[in-house]
Design a protein around this motif. Structure first.
Motif, PDB file in Angstrom:
ATOM      1  N   LEU A   6      27.888  39.831  44.699  1.00 29.78           N
ATOM      2  CA  LEU A   6      27.814  38.644  43.858  1.00 29.78           C
ATOM      3  C   LEU A   6      29.144  37.915  43.889  1.00 29.78           C
ATOM      4  N   CYS A   7      29.068  36.601  43.829  1.00 31.03           N
ATOM      5  CA  CYS A   7      30.241  35.764  43.667  1.00 31.03           C
ATOM      6  C   CYS A   7      30.034  34.975  42.386  1.00 31.03           C
ATOM      7  N   LEU A   8      31.004  35.048  41.483  1.00 31.47           N
ATOM      8  CA  LEU A   8      30.930  34.309  40.228  1.00 31.47           C
ATOM      9  C   LEU A   8      32.085  33.328  40.163  1.00 31.47           C
ATOM     10  N   PHE A   9      31.812  32.157  39.638  1.00 29.97           N
ATOM     11  CA  PHE A   9      32.867  31.217  39.286  1.00 29.97           C
ATOM     12  C   PHE A   9      32.892  31.184  37.768  1.00 29.97           C
ATOM     13  N   VAL A  10      34.059  31.507  37.208  1.00 25.98           N
ATOM     14  CA  VAL A  10      34.168  31.679  35.759  1.00 25.98           C
ATOM     15  C   VAL A  10      35.383  30.928  35.225  1.00 25.98           C
ATOM     16  N   GLU A  11      35.409  30.756  33.900  1.00 22.60           N
ATOM     17  CA  GLU A  11      36.567  30.166  33.257  1.00 22.60           C
ATOM     18  C   GLU A  11      37.770  31.083  33.457  1.00 22.60           C
ATOM     19  N   ASN A  12      38.912  30.508  33.765  1.00 21.55           N
ATOM     20  CA  ASN A  12      40.143  31.270  33.939  1.00 21.55           C
ATOM     21  C   ASN A  12      40.834  31.365  32.584  1.00 21.55           C
ATOM     22  N   GLU A  13      40.308  32.241  31.746  1.00 23.82           N
ATOM     23  CA  GLU A  13      40.818  32.415  30.392  1.00 23.82           C
ATOM     24  C   GLU A  13      40.911  33.889  30.043  1.00 23.82           C
ATOM     25  N   VAL A  14      41.776  34.184  29.100  1.00 26.40           N
ATOM     26  CA  VAL A  14      41.947  35.556  28.624  1.00 26.40           C
ATOM     27  C   VAL A  14      40.623  36.075  28.075  1.00 26.40           C
ATOM     28  N   GLY A  15      40.258  37.282  28.457  1.00 24.26           N
ATOM     29  CA  GLY A  15      39.075  37.942  27.918  1.00 24.26           C
ATOM     30  C   GLY A  15      37.801  37.756  28.709  1.00 24.26           C
ATOM     31  N   VAL A  16      37.762  36.810  29.646  1.00 22.71           N
ATOM     32  CA  VAL A  16      36.526  36.564  30.406  1.00 22.71           C
ATOM     33  C   VAL A  16      36.160  37.780  31.249  1.00 22.71           C
ATOM     34  N   LEU A  17      37.138  38.328  31.964  1.00 22.30           N
ATOM     35  CA  LEU A  17      36.857  39.508  32.794  1.00 22.30           C
ATOM     36  C   LEU A  17      36.397  40.681  31.930  1.00 22.30           C
ATOM     37  N   GLN A  64      21.574  37.905  33.284  1.00 19.87           N
ATOM     38  CA  GLN A  64      22.514  38.098  32.186  1.00 19.87           C
ATOM     39  C   GLN A  64      23.844  37.408  32.466  1.00 19.87           C
ATOM     40  N   LEU A  65      24.313  37.444  33.698  1.00 22.66           N
ATOM     41  CA  LEU A  65      25.555  36.751  34.044  1.00 22.66           C
ATOM     42  C   LEU A  65      25.387  35.241  33.910  1.00 22.66           C
ATOM     43  N   ASN A  66      24.242  34.714  34.345  1.00 19.29           N
ATOM     44  CA  ASN A  66      23.978  33.271  34.234  1.00 19.29           C
ATOM     45  C   ASN A  66      23.938  32.794  32.782  1.00 19.29           C
ATOM     46  N   ARG A  67      23.610  33.685  31.854  1.00 19.55           N
ATOM     47  CA  ARG A  67      23.550  33.318  30.441  1.00 19.55           C
ATOM     48  C   ARG A  67      24.918  33.279  29.770  1.00 19.55           C
ATOM     49  N   MET A  68      25.918  33.848  30.425  1.00 17.08           N
ATOM     50  CA  MET A  68      27.252  33.882  29.818  1.00 17.08           C
ATOM     51  C   MET A  68      27.876  32.488  29.867  1.00 17.08           C
ATOM     52  N   VAL A  69      28.402  32.036  28.744  1.00 19.57           N
ATOM     53  CA  VAL A  69      28.980  30.701  28.621  1.00 19.57           C
ATOM     54  C   VAL A  69      30.154  30.522  29.593  1.00 19.57           C
ATOM     55  N   VAL A  71      30.613  31.711  32.506  1.00 27.57           N
ATOM     56  CA  VAL A  71      30.230  31.764  33.924  1.00 27.57           C
ATOM     57  C   VAL A  71      29.660  30.409  34.333  1.00 27.57           C
ATOM     58  N   PHE A  72      30.333  29.740  35.275  1.00 26.98           N
ATOM     59  CA  PHE A  72      29.869  28.440  35.775  1.00 26.98           C
ATOM     60  C   PHE A  72      28.745  28.595  36.789  1.00 26.98           C
ATOM     61  N   LYS A  73      28.890  29.604  37.668  1.00 29.06           N
ATOM     62  CA  LYS A  73      27.962  29.725  38.792  1.00 29.06           C
ATOM     63  C   LYS A  73      27.892  31.182  39.237  1.00 29.06           C
ATOM     64  N   VAL A  74      26.682  31.627  39.605  1.00 32.16           N
ATOM     65  CA  VAL A  74      26.453  32.962  40.150  1.00 32.16           C
ATOM     66  C   VAL A  74      25.818  32.790  41.518  1.00 32.16           C
ATOM     67  N   ILE A  75      26.434  33.364  42.534  1.00 30.21           N
ATOM     68  CA  ILE A  75      25.896  33.277  43.891  1.00 30.21           C
ATOM     69  C   ILE A  75      25.602  34.691  44.387  1.00 30.21           C
ATOM     70  N   ASP A  76      24.387  34.911  44.839  1.00 31.96           N
ATOM     71  CA  ASP A  76      23.979  36.194  45.410  1.00 31.96           C
ATOM     72  C   ASP A  76      24.326  36.192  46.895  1.00 31.96           C
ATOM     73  N   TYR A  77      25.304  36.996  47.276  1.00 31.75           N
ATOM     74  CA  TYR A  77      25.756  37.093  48.672  1.00 31.75           C
ATOM     75  C   TYR A  77      25.015  38.193  49.443  1.00 31.75           C
ATOM     76  N   THR A  78      24.096  38.863  48.805  1.00 32.40           N
ATOM     77  CA  THR A  78      23.495  40.066  49.399  1.00 32.40           C
ATOM     78  C   THR A  78      22.856  39.827  50.757  1.00 32.40           C
ATOM     79  N   ASP A  79      22.036  38.825  50.886  1.00 35.03           N
ATOM     80  CA  ASP A  79      21.283  38.641  52.133  1.00 35.03           C
ATOM     81  C   ASP A  79      21.698  37.397  52.914  1.00 35.03           C
ATOM     82  N   ILE A  80      22.930  36.957  52.739  1.00 31.47           N
ATOM     83  CA  ILE A  80      23.414  35.823  53.523  1.00 31.47           C
ATOM     84  C   ILE A  80      24.635  36.254  54.323  1.00 31.47           C
TER      85      ILE A  80
END
Length: 161
Positions: A6-17, A64-69, A71-80
């Motif tokens: 998985l590749c996630l694009f997330v807010e660069n803020e304390v506590g997100v990870l 569940q990741l897509n529902r997190m505020v 998280v901007f974007k979730v990309i499934d890298y599994t089959d690409i």
């Protein structure tokens, strides 16, 4: 069970990870690898995650990741097509002169770097796909009985063009 990426694009803020990893631990999902780094936009970070799961569990994780505020974007890298690399440092201890000679030859053949050495240890850097690093470790263990200190960074991945 299949290896997933998985590749996630997330807010660069304390506590997100912590919130992302908390989601995995709360649901008893085990991460195989996790790396995080800032992107060209300093307000966003890119998270690369690998894990083993079945289809149903993986779909649940993505939802569940897509529902997190945060998280901007979730990309499934599994089959690409993706390019993946991990960094691995090996400190080979209690080396004899023959061990050092072998390790220098081994580094030439396998395209790894000797970063440092002294009379009884050698420090190696390998930047390869996780499977290649695993194979290289197996080959080294077959040849050497020396104690080895291993430090592995998580894999990073990018979609092929």
């Amino acid at each position: 069970m299949k290896k997933r990426w998985l590749c996630l694009f997330v807010e660069n803020e304390v506590g997100v990870l912590a919130r992302i990893t908390g989601l995995f631990s709360a649901k008893a999902y085990n991460l195989n690898s996790l790396t995080v780094g800032t992107t060209q936009d300093e307000t966003a970070s890119r998270v690369t995650i690998s894990l083993f799961s079945d289809d149903q569990l993986f779909e649940q994780i993505k939802k569940q990741l897509n529902r997190m505020v945060e998280v901007f974007k979730v990309i499934d890298y599994t089959d690409i097509d993706i390019y993946r690399k991990e960094i691995m440092f090996l400190k080979i201890l209690k080396c004899t002169e023959n061990d050092r000679t072998f390790l220098f030859q081994f580094s030439e053949v396998y395209g790894i770097r000797i970063l440092d050495f002294n009379k009884d240890s050698v420090l190696i850097e390998s930047i390869k796909a996780e499977e290649e690093n695993n194979l290289m470790l197996q080959l080294l263990y077959k040849r050497l009985d020396n104690p080895v200190e291993i430090v592995r960074g998580g894999s990073v991945a990018v979609e092929a063009v």
